[in-house]
Design a protein around this motif. Structure first.
Motif, PDB file in Angstrom:
ATOM      1  N   ILE A 199      24.170 103.020  53.193  1.00  0.00           N
ATOM      2  CA  ILE A 199      24.063 103.736  51.751  1.00  0.00           C
ATOM      3  C   ILE A 199      23.012 102.835  51.208  1.00  0.00           C
ATOM      4  O   ILE A 199      23.243 101.730  50.872  1.00  0.00           O
ATOM      5  CB  ILE A 199      25.306 103.380  51.324  1.00  0.00           C
ATOM      6  CG1 ILE A 199      26.504 104.131  52.312  1.00  0.00           C
ATOM      7  CG2 ILE A 199      25.213 104.177  49.784  1.00  0.00           C
ATOM      8  CD1 ILE A 199      27.788 103.584  51.563  1.00  0.00           C
ATOM      9  N   HIS A 200      21.851 103.911  50.830  1.00  0.00           N
ATOM     10  CA  HIS A 200      20.837 103.403  50.018  1.00  0.00           C
ATOM     11  C   HIS A 200      21.062 103.480  48.560  1.00  0.00           C
ATOM     12  O   HIS A 200      20.543 102.908  47.643  1.00  0.00           O
ATOM     13  CB  HIS A 200      19.521 103.806  50.601  1.00  0.00           C
ATOM     14  CG  HIS A 200      19.197 103.393  51.841  1.00  0.00           C
ATOM     15  ND1 HIS A 200      18.169 102.484  51.879  1.00  0.00           N
ATOM     16  CD2 HIS A 200      19.440 103.820  52.935  1.00  0.00           C
ATOM     17  CE1 HIS A 200      17.791 102.053  53.416  1.00  0.00           C
ATOM     18  NE2 HIS A 200      18.589 102.912  53.742  1.00  0.00           N
ATOM     19  N   ASN A 201      21.878 104.464  48.310  1.00  0.00           N
ATOM     20  CA  ASN A 201      22.302 105.008  47.035  1.00  0.00           C
ATOM     21  C   ASN A 201      23.517 105.858  46.992  1.00  0.00           C
ATOM     22  O   ASN A 201      23.585 106.929  47.203  1.00  0.00           O
ATOM     23  CB  ASN A 201      21.081 105.794  46.288  1.00  0.00           C
ATOM     24  CG  ASN A 201      21.229 105.595  44.694  1.00  0.00           C
ATOM     25  OD1 ASN A 201      22.507 105.505  44.286  1.00  0.00           O
ATOM     26  ND2 ASN A 201      20.103 105.976  44.108  1.00  0.00           N
ATOM     27  N   VAL A 248      20.506  92.690  52.498  1.00  0.00           N
ATOM     28  CA  VAL A 248      19.577  92.877  51.410  1.00  0.00           C
ATOM     29  C   VAL A 248      18.359  93.274  52.239  1.00  0.00           C
ATOM     30  O   VAL A 248      17.747  93.091  53.147  1.00  0.00           O
ATOM     31  CB  VAL A 248      19.345  91.591  50.527  1.00  0.00           C
ATOM     32  CG1 VAL A 248      18.612  90.671  51.467  1.00  0.00           C
ATOM     33  CG2 VAL A 248      18.697  91.883  49.215  1.00  0.00           C
ATOM     34  N   ASN A 249      17.504  94.320  51.387  1.00  0.00           N
ATOM     35  CA  ASN A 249      16.188  94.927  51.951  1.00  0.00           C
ATOM     36  C   ASN A 249      15.292  93.673  51.821  1.00  0.00           C
ATOM     37  O   ASN A 249      15.314  92.860  50.978  1.00  0.00           O
ATOM     38  CB  ASN A 249      15.822  96.000  50.865  1.00  0.00           C
ATOM     39  CG  ASN A 249      16.641  97.166  51.310  1.00  0.00           C
ATOM     40  OD1 ASN A 249      16.933  97.293  52.272  1.00  0.00           O
ATOM     41  ND2 ASN A 249      16.634  98.066  50.001  1.00  0.00           N
ATOM     42  N   GLY A 250      14.223  93.818  52.701  1.00  0.00           N
ATOM     43  CA  GLY A 250      12.822  93.047  52.650  1.00  0.00           C
ATOM     44  C   GLY A 250      11.907  94.159  52.385  1.00  0.00           C
ATOM     45  O   GLY A 250      12.028  95.325  52.045  1.00  0.00           O
ATOM     46  N   ASP A 305      17.874 107.981  34.894  1.00  0.00           N
ATOM     47  CA  ASP A 305      18.798 106.854  34.220  1.00  0.00           C
ATOM     48  C   ASP A 305      19.173 105.834  34.829  1.00  0.00           C
ATOM     49  O   ASP A 305      19.397 104.622  34.419  1.00  0.00           O
ATOM     50  CB  ASP A 305      20.208 107.678  33.926  1.00  0.00           C
ATOM     51  CG  ASP A 305      20.170 108.686  32.850  1.00  0.00           C
ATOM     52  OD1 ASP A 305      19.250 108.435  31.852  1.00  0.00           O
ATOM     53  OD2 ASP A 305      20.959 109.719  32.844  1.00  0.00           O
ATOM     54  N   GLN A 306      18.881 105.848  36.190  1.00  0.00           N
ATOM     55  CA  GLN A 306      19.522 104.528  37.085  1.00  0.00           C
ATOM     56  C   GLN A 306      18.395 103.524  36.677  1.00  0.00           C
ATOM     57  O   GLN A 306      19.153 102.194  36.693  1.00  0.00           O
ATOM     58  CB  GLN A 306      19.260 104.963  38.605  1.00  0.00           C
ATOM     59  CG  GLN A 306      19.449 103.761  39.420  1.00  0.00           C
ATOM     60  CD  GLN A 306      19.000 103.909  40.820  1.00  0.00           C
ATOM     61  OE1 GLN A 306      18.751 105.149  41.545  1.00  0.00           O
ATOM     62  NE2 GLN A 306      18.696 102.974  41.563  1.00  0.00           N
ATOM     63  N   LYS A 307      17.610 103.695  36.326  1.00  0.00           N
ATOM     64  CA  LYS A 307      16.536 102.631  36.015  1.00  0.00           C
ATOM     65  C   LYS A 307      16.725 101.882  34.483  1.00  0.00           C
ATOM     66  O   LYS A 307      15.756 101.293  34.307  1.00  0.00           O
ATOM     67  CB  LYS A 307      15.137 103.073  36.413  1.00  0.00           C
ATOM     68  CG  LYS A 307      14.810 103.536  37.634  1.00  0.00           C
ATOM     69  CD  LYS A 307      15.272 102.505  38.868  1.00  0.00           C
ATOM     70  CE  LYS A 307      15.096 103.139  40.446  1.00  0.00           C
ATOM     71  NZ  LYS A 307      15.313 102.134  41.560  1.00  0.00           N
ATOM     72  N   PHE A 358      22.306 100.467  37.364  1.00  0.00           N
ATOM     73  CA  PHE A 358      22.673  99.895  38.631  1.00  0.00           C
ATOM     74  C   PHE A 358      21.541  99.877  39.750  1.00  0.00           C
ATOM     75  O   PHE A 358      20.331 100.634  39.559  1.00  0.00           O
ATOM     76  CB  PHE A 358      24.022 101.092  39.447  1.00  0.00           C
ATOM     77  CG  PHE A 358      23.501 102.526  39.938  1.00  0.00           C
ATOM     78  CD1 PHE A 358      23.070 102.588  41.048  1.00  0.00           C
ATOM     79  CD2 PHE A 358      23.458 103.404  38.763  1.00  0.00           C
ATOM     80  CE1 PHE A 358      22.601 103.847  41.297  1.00  0.00           C
ATOM     81  CE2 PHE A 358      23.176 104.536  39.069  1.00  0.00           C
ATOM     82  CZ  PHE A 358      22.739 104.975  40.605  1.00  0.00           C
ATOM     83  N   GLU A 359      21.802  99.054  40.793  1.00  0.00           N
ATOM     84  CA  GLU A 359      20.674  99.063  41.656  1.00  0.00           C
ATOM     85  C   GLU A 359      20.975  98.795  43.071  1.00  0.00           C
ATOM     86  O   GLU A 359      21.141  97.298  43.326  1.00  0.00           O
ATOM     87  CB  GLU A 359      19.437  98.254  41.222  1.00  0.00           C
ATOM     88  CG  GLU A 359      17.944  98.310  41.720  1.00  0.00           C
ATOM     89  CD  GLU A 359      17.511  99.425  41.715  1.00  0.00           C
ATOM     90  OE1 GLU A 359      17.546 100.226  42.549  1.00  0.00           O
ATOM     91  OE2 GLU A 359      16.867  99.804  40.295  1.00  0.00           O
ATOM     92  N   PRO A 360      21.294  99.665  43.795  1.00  0.00           N
ATOM     93  CA  PRO A 360      21.581  99.223  45.256  1.00  0.00           C
ATOM     94  C   PRO A 360      20.935  98.075  45.773  1.00  0.00           C
ATOM     95  O   PRO A 360      21.502  96.841  46.369  1.00  0.00           O
ATOM     96  CB  PRO A 360      21.402 100.290  46.173  1.00  0.00           C
ATOM     97  CG  PRO A 360      21.393 101.495  45.108  1.00  0.00           C
ATOM     98  CD  PRO A 360      20.950 101.054  44.000  1.00  0.00           C
ATOM     99  N   CYS A 361      19.480  98.078  45.769  1.00  0.00           N
ATOM    100  CA  CYS A 361      18.588  96.439  46.215  1.00  0.00           C
ATOM    101  C   CYS A 361      17.583  96.477  45.177  1.00  0.00           C
ATOM    102  O   CYS A 361      17.491  95.714  44.435  1.00  0.00           O
ATOM    103  CB  CYS A 361      18.382  96.727  47.573  1.00  0.00           C
ATOM    104  SG  CYS A 361      17.413  95.144  47.731  1.00  0.00           S
ATOM    105  N   GLY A 362      16.752  97.655  45.180  1.00  0.00           N
ATOM    106  CA  GLY A 362      15.421  97.492  44.464  1.00  0.00           C
ATOM    107  C   GLY A 362      14.449  96.699  45.358  1.00  0.00           C
ATOM    108  O   GLY A 362      14.728  95.884  45.888  1.00  0.00           O
ATOM    109  N   LEU A 363      13.322  97.409  45.463  1.00  0.00           N
ATOM    110  CA  LEU A 363      12.197  96.765  46.223  1.00  0.00           C
ATOM    111  C   LEU A 363      11.118  96.289  45.324  1.00  0.00           C
ATOM    112  O   LEU A 363      10.421  95.528  45.424  1.00  0.00           O
ATOM    113  CB  LEU A 363      11.512  97.969  47.095  1.00  0.00           C
ATOM    114  CG  LEU A 363      12.592  98.408  48.161  1.00  0.00           C
ATOM    115  CD1 LEU A 363      11.956  99.558  49.150  1.00  0.00           C
ATOM    116  CD2 LEU A 363      13.061  97.318  49.222  1.00  0.00           C
TER     117      LEU A 363
HETATM  118  C1  GLC Z   1      17.580 103.428  46.801  1.00  0.00           C
HETATM  119  C2  GLC Z   1      18.050 102.526  45.855  1.00  0.00           C
HETATM  120  C3  GLC Z   1      17.242 101.100  45.833  1.00  0.00           C
HETATM  121  C4  GLC Z   1      16.914 100.802  47.239  1.00  0.00           C
HETATM  122  C5  GLC Z   1      16.206 101.813  48.058  1.00  0.00           C
HETATM  123  C6  GLC Z   1      16.183 101.232  49.381  1.00  0.00           C
HETATM  124  O1  GLC Z   1      16.648 104.197  46.456  1.00  0.00           O
HETATM  125  O2  GLC Z   1      17.875 103.054  44.410  1.00  0.00           O
HETATM  126  O3  GLC Z   1      17.812 100.310  45.058  1.00  0.00           O
HETATM  127  O4  GLC Z   1      16.179  99.530  47.208  1.00  0.00           O
HETATM  128  O5  GLC Z   1      17.182 102.987  48.286  1.00  0.00           O
HETATM  129  O6  GLC Z   1      17.170 100.659  50.176  1.00  0.00           O
END
Ligand code: GLC
Ligand code: ADP
Length: 479
Positions: free
Chosen positions: A164-166, A248-250, A307-309, A380-385
Motif C-alpha cells: 500500500i503506497h497510499n 521504508v522507501n529508499g 490536501d494530503q500535502k 498524512f504521508e505513507p513515506c514521502g520521497l
Molecule cells: C504514495 C505516498 C508517498 C509515498 C509514495 C511511494 O504516493 O503518498 O508518501 O512515498 O507513494 O511509496
C-alpha cells in the motif's frame, strides 16, 4: 533463485505521477541478483514517451474476456538499466493522454490490466514465485489469483504481496457494475471480501487475499490501524496486522546524486557543499526572476498540490511565511485552488515567491539542490520521497511528524547538536510557522549549526540498500 514479478500502474522512467513510479522503477535494481530475479509488468500506456515505446519488443498476443467484451492483450518487453520490464498492450484501455482518468473508466481499465497481466505470465517465459502488487490498481490480482488462476498447475504455488503506497486511494465503485466487469462470483462481494460500505473496493480485495501486506514506512503501518489514518479500512488493517509490515522507501542514489546530477550548474558533495551549493541557488533565482542573493533563506516545495500535502496550512499563513527574508519556490500541479493560491502570491510578492505550476523532473532537481530548506507539512504521508531527495541534496526538510516523514527526518536538537531537519507534531498552521521561523533563525544566526544539520542529512543513508534487504527477508518468510 526466486523469481519475483512486480505489477504496477507506473514506473520511472516510463510513466510517473508520483512516488509510486520512483519506487517501482528503482527498487528492482537493488535486489541481490544471485538470489532474486525481479521483473516488472506495466500497462503499455500510449502516453509513455515514444523514445521508450519504440524500443519495446513485441513478444506475443492473445485475447481474454472481460465483461461482455473480448479484448486484445499484447505483450511487449524491454530491458532497462538491467531490469526486464513487460508491457501489457491494449489501445482501447491505455490509449488516453494520461494514465488515469475518471474512476469508472479506471475501474474497468485496471480490471482488464489485472486479468491480462495474470493471463500473460505463462507466455512470457518467466515463472514468478511471488507476485508483488502495488496500490489499488493491482488490488484485483491477489483476488483473481485465488479465485481462478491458482486452480491451474502453473500458478498453484504462487504467493502474492500487496504493498500500500497510499491507503487514501482504494478503487471504489458500484458493486453491481464491478461484479459485471470482473466476472467474479457473487460470494466475493461480501463485507469480509471485496465489499466495503456497500460498494466494491479493489484495494480491500488485495489486502484480504494477499499472503502479505506491506506499506512504505513503519509509522504508517501503525497509523493505518487507527480511524484517523485508516480511511475506513482500519478494522481490516487491524484484522490483518499479523501479515502487515512497514518497510521504508529508499531513493535511487544514482538518479539523485548532487555530485553527478547534470541538471545542476554546480555539483557538490558532503564536503564541498559549503563552497558550491549556493551557486545553484543564484542560478535558480536568475532563471525564475527572483532577487539574486546568495544568502537569502530559500524554501522549496515540490509536490502534488493536494490536501494530503498540508497545503491548507501553508495557504493559511502564506503572508507571514513569505516575509522579506524568505524566498519560496514552488513546483507542483494539482487542485486548482492551490495552484491559484500560489500564482496569486507569486504575483503579490514577485521578487520572492515563484510558483511553477507544471511538472518537470529537471526543475525538481534544481529546486532540491538550490534551496536551503524543503517544506512538507503533510496531513498524512505513507513515506514521502521528496524529503529524502532534499536530504540527499543537503536541503534541510521541515516536516510534520507523520508517517514516513517521522521515520526519516530526525528533529534538530540544539542542546545535543543532533538531527537532520525540523519537525512539528500538530496539524496547525501556526505551529508550522513557528518551526519555519525557528529554522530560519538557525540559518541566519547559527550558520555553523545549520551546516552541521546539512552535513548530517547528507550523511544519512536512504539508498535502497537496507530496504531491499527487508523485502528479501519478507520474500523469504513466504517459503
Ligand atoms: C504514495 C505516498 C508517498 C509515498 C509514495 C511511494 O504516493 O503518498 O508518501 O512515498 O507513494 O511509496
Ligand atoms: P507522492 O507520491 O505522494 O506524490 P512522494 O514524496 O512519495 O509523494 O513522491 C513525489 C515524487 O514526485 C518525487 O519524485 C517528486 O520529486 C515528484 N514530483 C512531484 N511533483 C512534481 C512536479 N511538479 N514536477 C516534478 N516532479 C514532481
Amino acid at each position: 533463485m526466486k523469481n519475483v514479478l512486480f505489477i504496477a500502474s507506473e514506473a520511472v522512467p516510463f510513466i510517473k505521477t508520483g512516488g509510486l513510479a520512483d519506487v517501482v522503477g528503482s527498487l528492482p535494481k537493488y535486489f541481490n541478483k544471485e538470489e532474486y530475479d525481479v521483473r516488472v509488468m506495466l500497462p503499455k500506456f500510449m502516453c509513455i514517451p515514444w523514445e521508450y515505446r519504440e524500443k519495446m519488443v513485441y513478444k506475443t498476443h492473445f485475447y481474454i474476456d472481460l465483461a461482455w467484451r473480448t479484448q486484445y492483450v499484447g505483450v511487449f518487453e524491454l530491458e532497462w538499466d538491467g531490469v526486464t520490464f513487460y508491457f501489457i498492450d491494449n489501445e482501447f484501455y491505455f490509449g488516453g493522454p494520461k494514465p488515469y482518468s475518471w474512476i469508472h473508466e479506471d475501474i474497468e481499465k485496471f480490471a482488464f490490466f489485472s486479468k491480462a497481466a495474470l493471463s500473460a505470465i505463462p507466455v512470457i517465459g518467466f515463472n514468478p514465485d511471488i507476485i508483488h502488487c502495488h496500490d489499488w490498481q493491482t488490488g484485483l490480482i491477489p483476488v483473481y489469483l485465488k479465485e481462478r488462476f491458482s486452480q491451474g498447475e502453473f500458478y498453484s504455488g504462487v504467493k502474492s504481496i500487496m504493498t500500500i503506497h497510499n491507503l487514501k486511494f482504494q478503487g471504489i465503485w458500484d458493486l453491481k457494475k464491478v461484479k459485471d466487469i470482473t466476472g467474479l462470483p457473487d460470494e466475493y462481494f461480501a463485507p469480509d471480501k471485496l465489499e466495503a460500505y456497500e460498494d466494491a473496493n479493489y484495494l480491500k480485495g488485495g489486502i484480504v487475499y494477499a499472503d502479505r501486506v506491506t506499506t512504505v514506512s513503519e509509522t504508517y503501518a501503525q497509523e493505518i490501524k487507527t480511524p484517523f489514518y485508516g480511511e475506513n479500512l482500519d478494522g481490516l488493517m487491524n484484522a490483518r496486522s499479523n501479515c502487515l509490515s512497514g518497510i521504508v522507501n529508499g531513493i535511487d542514489y544514482e538518479t539523485y546524486n548532487p555530485e553527478t546530477d547534470t541538471n545542476l550548474v554546480a555539483n557538490y558533495n558532503q564536503i564541498t557543499f559549503r563552497k558550491e551549493k549556493w551557486k545553484n541557488k543564484v542560478a535558480l533565482q536568475r532563471e525564475l526572476g527572483l532577487k539574486e542573493d546568495k544568502s537569502k533563506f530559500m524554501i522549496g516545495i515540490v509536490s502534488r498540490l493536494t490536501d494530503q500535502k498540508g497545503l491548507d496550512l501553508i495557504a493559511y499563513v502564506m503572508d507571514e511565511l513569505c516575509s522579506e527574508d524568505v524566498q519560496l519556490v514552488v513546483l507542483g500541479t494539482g487542485e486548482e485552488r492551490y495552484e491559484n493560491m500560489f500564482r496569486h502570491f507569486d504575483w503579490k510578492y514577485n521578487d520572492r515567491v515563484s510558483a511553477n505550476i507544471y511538472y518537470s523532473e529537471a526543475m525538481s532537481h534544481k529546486i532540491y539542490a538550490a534551496c536551503d530548506a524543503f517544506l512538507m507539512p503533510s496531513l498524512f504521508e505513507p513515506c514521502g520521497l521528496s524529503q529524502l531527495m532534499a536530504l540527499r541534496y543537503g536541503t534541510v526538510p521541515i516536516v510534520r511528524e507523520t508517517g514516513g516523514l517521522k521515520d526519516t527526518v530526525e528533529a534538530y536538537n540544539e542542546y545535543e547538536s543532533k538531527g537532520t531537519g525540523f519537525s512539528f507534531a500538530n496539524y496547525n498552521a501556526h505551529e508550522m510557522l513557528g518551526i519555519v521561523n525557528y529554522a530560519k533563525d538557525v540559518y541566519y544566526n547559527h550558520k555553523r549549526e545549520w551546516n552541521k544539520i546539512v552535513d548530517r542529512g547528507m550523511k544519512a543513508d536512504f539508498s535502497w540498500k537496507t530496504s531491499a534487504k527487508k523485502y528479501e527477508e519478507l520474500y523469504r518468510s513466504l517459503y
